[in-house]
Design a protein around this motif. Structure first.
Motif, PDB file in Angstrom:
ATOM      1  N   MET C  79       1.286  -1.434  -0.303  1.00 59.14           N
ATOM      2  CA  MET C  79      -0.069  -0.102   0.013  1.00 59.14           C
ATOM      3  C   MET C  79       0.787   1.063   0.097  1.00 59.14           C
ATOM      4  SD  MET C  79      -3.401   1.102   2.155  1.00 59.14           S
ATOM      5  CE  MET C  79      -3.897   2.533   1.990  1.00 59.14           C
ATOM      6  N   PHE C  81       0.596   5.513   0.338  1.00 60.22           N
ATOM      7  CA  PHE C  81      -0.617   6.484   0.950  1.00 60.22           C
ATOM      8  C   PHE C  81      -0.234   7.429   0.614  1.00 60.22           C
ATOM      9  CE2 PHE C  81       0.206   3.001   3.803  1.00 60.22           C
ATOM     10  CZ  PHE C  81      -0.732   2.506   5.023  1.00 60.22           C
ATOM     11  N   SER C  83       0.253  10.184   2.375  1.00 63.57           N
ATOM     12  CA  SER C  83       1.066  11.192   3.234  1.00 63.57           C
ATOM     13  C   SER C  83       2.633  10.661   3.316  1.00 63.57           C
ATOM     14  CB  SER C  83       0.895  10.844   4.414  1.00 63.57           C
ATOM     15  OG  SER C  83       0.460  10.196   5.057  1.00 63.57           O
ATOM     16  N   ALA C  85       4.076   8.303   4.703  1.00 64.36           N
ATOM     17  CA  ALA C  85       4.291   7.759   5.846  1.00 64.36           C
ATOM     18  C   ALA C  85       5.783   6.441   5.514  1.00 64.36           C
ATOM     19  CB  ALA C  85       2.734   6.537   5.707  1.00 64.36           C
ATOM     20  N   PHE C  87       8.704   6.097   7.659  1.00 64.72           N
ATOM     21  CA  PHE C  87       9.209   5.486   8.200  1.00 64.72           C
ATOM     22  C   PHE C  87      10.479   6.761   9.199  1.00 64.72           C
ATOM     23  CE2 PHE C  87       8.512   1.704   7.902  1.00 64.72           C
ATOM     24  CZ  PHE C  87       6.836   1.584   8.752  1.00 64.72           C
ATOM     25  N   PRO C  88      10.136   8.044   9.799  1.00 62.46           N
ATOM     26  CA  PRO C  88      11.337   8.705   9.869  1.00 62.46           C
ATOM     27  C   PRO C  88      12.672   8.639  10.594  1.00 62.46           C
ATOM     28  CG  PRO C  88       9.416   9.278  11.847  1.00 62.46           C
ATOM     29  CD  PRO C  88       9.135   8.006  10.638  1.00 62.46           C
ATOM     30  N   ASN C  89      12.449   7.057  10.768  1.00 61.09           N
ATOM     31  CA  ASN C  89      13.536   6.783  12.223  1.00 61.09           C
ATOM     32  C   ASN C  89      14.173   6.239  10.871  1.00 61.09           C
ATOM     33  OD1 ASN C  89      11.475   5.476  12.186  1.00 61.09           O
ATOM     34  ND2 ASN C  89      12.447   4.252  13.966  1.00 61.09           N
ATOM     35  N   MET C  90      14.190   5.604   9.729  1.00 59.07           N
ATOM     36  CA  MET C  90      14.676   5.249   9.566  1.00 59.07           C
ATOM     37  C   MET C  90      15.343   5.314   7.772  1.00 59.07           C
ATOM     38  SD  MET C  90      12.929   1.578   9.378  1.00 59.07           S
ATOM     39  CE  MET C  90      11.933   0.770  10.158  1.00 59.07           C
ATOM     40  N   PHE C  98      12.143  -2.816   5.266  1.00 59.83           N
ATOM     41  CA  PHE C  98      11.356  -2.960   6.446  1.00 59.83           C
ATOM     42  C   PHE C  98      10.446  -4.363   6.201  1.00 59.83           C
ATOM     43  CE2 PHE C  98       7.633  -2.295   9.296  1.00 59.83           C
ATOM     44  CZ  PHE C  98       8.389  -2.525  10.543  1.00 59.83           C
ATOM     45  N   TYR C 132      13.178  13.217   5.321  1.00 65.50           N
ATOM     46  CA  TYR C 132      13.261  14.548   5.759  1.00 65.50           C
ATOM     47  C   TYR C 132      14.607  14.915   5.092  1.00 65.50           C
ATOM     48  CZ  TYR C 132      17.258  15.002   8.704  1.00 65.50           C
ATOM     49  OH  TYR C 132      18.301  14.268   9.207  1.00 65.50           O
ATOM     50  N   ARG C 146       8.850   0.487  -1.238  1.00 62.43           N
ATOM     51  CA  ARG C 146       8.731  -0.371  -0.078  1.00 62.43           C
ATOM     52  C   ARG C 146       7.312  -0.910  -0.043  1.00 62.43           C
ATOM     53  NH1 ARG C 146       7.132   2.343   5.514  1.00 62.43           N
ATOM     54  NH2 ARG C 146       5.484   3.694   3.863  1.00 62.43           N
ATOM     55  N   ALA C 147       6.295  -0.461  -1.022  1.00 61.90           N
ATOM     56  CA  ALA C 147       5.064  -1.270  -1.175  1.00 61.90           C
ATOM     57  C   ALA C 147       5.350  -2.395  -2.001  1.00 61.90           C
ATOM     58  CB  ALA C 147       4.587  -0.482  -1.505  1.00 61.90           C
TER      59      ALA C 147
END
Lengths: 292, 262, 356
Positions: C79, C81, C83, C85, C87-90, C98, C132, C146-147
């Protein structure tokens, strides 16, 4: 208009701008920087004003060291316990799926409780868990259980830590709630559709994202407890040897019989709270960068 | 995705017990003054105590003075930083955070040393001067909260446009500040003010070390010498704190509603 | 049997019904768009396919397996999204890897797959960056990678381009479509942008108020809308009120002027009021002669849109807009002039349901 007059008018503007914030900086200088600076310098001077490291060295006598140590322990215990419990409360309020009214109630109550510190807080705990307090009496009456026979004493280390939790937990709730709000629903869903279990989502995404706020806020709680005077003083009088009470006694009556040693005592406190606060600010900026 | 709500409920219930039991215990204790029956004697005695009235009035006055001085110091500064000197913003923010970093007891220690009666500015020489020093101490304590509240309030309004509009209508700086900016951040200042009030009213350390007859030291004195009155005082203090927080919410909500209907 | 089969799917939140009787069969490798205004139930339907919402009734089958009761992490669906989505820490690489990491695949396999995916989305050099540090378009491409990294059976995209600038939107649109073709992955794409749906999809499902209005190829949806809603939501149609004058002879009247409508009059009775649609580009001010509909009216308004001049002609109650190409040698017509507009019999679209 000549170049010179332009330059002059621009110069005039700049100095006017500075004037706008001058009162603030004068105030900060007089009531924050100078007093702190005076103590910091004094910590490195002897009675005659000469440079010395003797005051710092004198901090390492057993009674002062133990005061620092107990302060650090009480602050650390209350900060860590407050952070863990506060985190779960904030989690329950934000992500627990509880009825709507829970969250605003929790937030309002946290706002009140985090400011309900000092002398009245000590009174409240004395009336509840003191030797004749309500809970102590009820435990004896209904369960035939004497709290004080277990070695518990409200006027001691564990009692002080328990009391501090009353403002530590709500403070954690207040700071962690926006942080938990910052966890986007999409992250949880993205993780889940990529095959992650709920545990894997917390382990790999949510906790790493929250980590700076969690650690940072714990440090803030630590500094908060470390600098507290009134609660401890009203609760234990001077029976518990913590550094703020020692400093309080020193200011009132020079119990150390050495002015400059008092400055060193204060310097040590600034160092400890300063370091934990700086770490807090640093961790906070880091997490803000992620959550933009 | 249904998840169990047992854990969250458990957390809330345990939290509620921990936070309510001391309040109930204190309240119960405060009613026990008369032997064998509950009564409000402790409250009657406390409220009738001239010292209570005097110290409470004194602390209230100090709190009001603190709020006034604090607002006059913080609003123009925050405004000016937003309008003209955004580069100084990190510096000012750092300074406003310092009172959280430096424990109050350390600050007051410093004051006692550099403003003692034989110094260049003997602020502890007379009672009036010490009152002034205590007010400034409290402004310092309240600085982080006051500045944050006002800065958040200023962020919500367009400072630059408001200023330029006022200037174009021929307003001078005092007019802009007091008739344009202050009214627009009134709610923010008020919420900072109530928080300041809650902090100042029972403050112990600074008042005690500066030796002023404030409410905090009075509380401590009663605590050391009486049995039931301290509980009554704790309940009163809790109600005052609650009132301050409640007023912040009331005013905050009023402002939000006004903004929505606008 | 179709690869993705949705049967009689319903969703209600309390008394509020948001999806009703949704039926759809998607073939393997097909690209299907759900198109509709916000609140039409398209996202809810997609979220039921993903497993984030439990249907109130109905079944969802993927490749013959009933997944209706499965949790999202058991469905093997990808999926993307709105936004992003991420993961900001990766880092980008960690984000893409992931899904394989939580499936406990060996590190070497993860590394190879991540590299392959980053090449697919043409960002092989950004593996070490954090979200970011990326632009919105780059972030959404990483989210796509990623999806896809977990080799999902179905790819779901929930308004993936809505948060992006118009220019990037067009470029990314083509890229998503080309990646989808390359991998031959069955795809559902939710959007409220008709241009996006028309340009990307094999088929479009037009939804309104929880119901399916029409399912068809972009060509069918655009040229032959079945309902008034589809006609007005897709493209800029003229909607006119007409009275059926002679159902057998396929004649209808617009403000008293009779025309012929070749399509969609079956089952109507004479005297009935119906809505009819006309595309602006089907209507002309010139008359090539032959068997055509002709309507007389007055020019009400002329707007110059650059390459096209849009002219509004009023009859009585009804008015239509029509487009003519801009001709620098010819001044646009004056408002107030009497004109005759013409259009082919086939261009008159009689819509389902009474005219309102």
């Amino acid at each position: 208009m000549t170049a010179l007059s332009i330059a002059r008018s621009r110069l005039g503007q700049v100095s006017w701008s500075w004037l706008g914030v001058a009162p603030f900086f004068v105030f900060a200088l007089m009531f924050l920087i100078l007093p702190t600076g005076f103590l910091m310098v004094g910590a490195f001077q002897d009675a005659g004003g000469n440079f010395t490291l003797a005051n710092i060295a004198h901090l390492f006598q057993p009674s002062i060291l133990s005061a620092y140590w107990i302060s650090i322990e009480v602050s650390a215990v209350s900060a860590i316990a407050g952070a863990v419990i506060g985190f779960f409360l904030a989690y329950a309020g934000v992500l627990g799926g509880l009825p709507r009214w829970i969250r605003p109630t929790l937030m309002t109550f946290s706002g009140v409780a985090s400011n309900f510190a000092g002398v009245p807080l000590a009174f409240a705990f004395l009336a509840t868990l003191g030797r004749v307090g309500l809970v102590t009496a009820l435990l004896v009456k209904y369960f035939d259980f004497n709290l004080y026979s277990t070695g518990f004493n409200l006027l001691s280390f564990s009692g002080l830590a328990l009391t501090y939790l009353y403002f530590q937990i709500p403070l954690m709730v207040l700071i962690m709630t926006p942080a938990l709000d910052g966890l986007k629903r999409d992250w949880r869903e993205a993780a889940s559709i990529l095959g992650a279990s709920s545990w894997q989502y917390w382990r790999h995404v949510a906790l790493p994202v929250l980590w700076p706020s969690l650690l940072g806020t714990t440090l803030l709680l630590f500094a908060n407890a470390f600098g507290a005077v009134a609660t401890a003083y009203a609760l234990t009088g001077s029976s518990l040897n913590i550094v703020t009470i020692l400093l309080y006694a020193q200011i009132r009556g020079d119990v150390l019989h050495d002015e400059n040693l008092g400055y060193a005592l204060a310097l040590g406190m600034i160092l400890i709270t300063g370091l934990s606060n700086l770490a807090y600010i640093w961790l906070r900026t880091r997490s803000e960068k992620w959550l933009r | 995705m249904k998840r169990s709500k047992l854990g969250p409920w458990l957390a809330i219930v345990i939290g509620a017990i921990y936070f309510l039991v001391p309040l109930i215990g204190t309240f119960e204790f405060s009613l026990r003054m008369r032997r064998g029956e509950y009564s409000f004697d402790a409250y009657r005695i406390v409220l009738g105590d001239p010292q209570f009235q005097a110290t409470f009035a004194y602390s209230t006055c100090l709190a009001l003075a603190t709020i006034l001085v604090g607002a006059l110091l913080v609003v123009p500064t925050a405004y000016w930083i937003r309008l003209r000197l955004p580069g100084l913003r990190p510096v000012v923010e750092f300074i406003t955070l310092l009172p959280l970093v430096i424990p109050a007891i350390v600050l007051v220690f410093g004051y006692l040393r550099i403003y003692n009666s034989s110094s260049w500015l003997p602020l502890t020489a007379s009672d009036r001067a010490t009152d002034l020093l205590l007010t400034f101490s409290y402004v310092t304590l309240a600085l982080p909260y006051m500045y944050r509240a006002v800065d958040t309030g200023l962020r919500a309004i367009d400072v630059r446009t408001l200023t330029e509009a006022a200037e174009s209508l021929g307003a001078g700086w005092p007019t802009i500040l007091f008739r344009v900016i202050f009214p627009n951040v009134r709610v923010a200042v008020l919420s900072g003010a109530f928080l300041t009030f809650a902090i100042v009213i029972g403050e112990f350390t600074m008042a005690s070390l500066l030796d002023r007859p404030a409410f905090g030291p009075y509380l401590q004195l009663i605590g050391a010498n009486r049995a039931y009155e301290p509980s009554a005082l704790a309940i009163i203090a809790f109600i005052v704190t609650w009132a301050c927080m409640g007023l912040i919410q009331v005013f905050g909500r009023g402002a939000r509603m006004a903004a929505e209907t606008r | 049997m179709a690869f993705l089969e949705i049967k009689d799917l319903r969703k209600a939140f309390g008394p509020l019904s948001v999806v009703q009787n949704f039926e759809l069969a998607v073939e393997g490798g097909e690209f299907v768009s759900f198109l509709g205004p916000s609140g039409c139930g398209k996202t809810t339907t997609l979220r039921m396919v993903a497993g984030f919402e439990q249907p109130s009734a109905g079944t969802i089958r993927i490749n013959g397996r009933d997944v209706t009761g499965l949790r999202p992490n058991q469905r093997n669906v990808g999926m993307v999204f709105q936004s992003y989505a991420l993961f900001p820490n990766m880092t980008v690489a960690e984000n893409v890897g992931f899904g394989l990491k939580v499936a406990r695949r060996p590190a070497a396999e993860i590394g190879a797959r991540v590299e392959e995916m980053l090449r697919l989305i043409k960002l092989p050099t950004l593996a070490g960056r954090y979200p970011y540090q990326l632009s919105g378009g780059q972030q959404q491409r990483v989210a796509l990678a990623r999806a896809l990294a977990i080799k999902p059976q179905v790819l779901l995209l929930d308004e993936p381009l809505s948060a992006l600038d118009a220019k990037i939107r067009v470029a990314l649109r083509e890229e998503i479509r080309s990646v989808q073709r390359k991998l031959g992955i069955t795809t559902i794409y939710v959007t409220h942008d008709q241009e996006e749906a028309l340009s990307m999809s094999d088929r479009i499902v037009v939804m309104n108020e929880g119901r399916v209005e029409q399912i068809g190829t972009p060509f069918e949806i655009y040229n032959y809308p079945r309902t008034r809603f589809v006609a007005s939501f897709v493209g800029t149609l003229n909607i006119l009120r007409a009275r059926v004058t002679d159902a057998g002879q396929r004649r209808i009247a617009i403000d008293g002027q009779e025309i012929v409508a070749r399509r969609g009059l079956d089952g109507t009775a004479s005297g009935e009021l119906r809505a009819v649609a006309l595309r602006p580009e089907a209507v002309s001010l010139s008359d090539p002669g032959g068997e055509r509909n002709r309507l007389q009216g007055t020019i009400e308004d002329v707007s110059f849109l650059g390459s096209v001049v849009r002219i509004r002609v009023r009859f009585k109650e009804n008015a239509i807009s029509l487009d003519t190409f801009n001709n620098p040698g010819l001044a646009p017509p004056e408002p107030g002039r009497e004109v005759t507009v013409t259009f082919a019999y086939d261009d008159v679209l009689v819509l389902e349901g009474e005219a309102s």
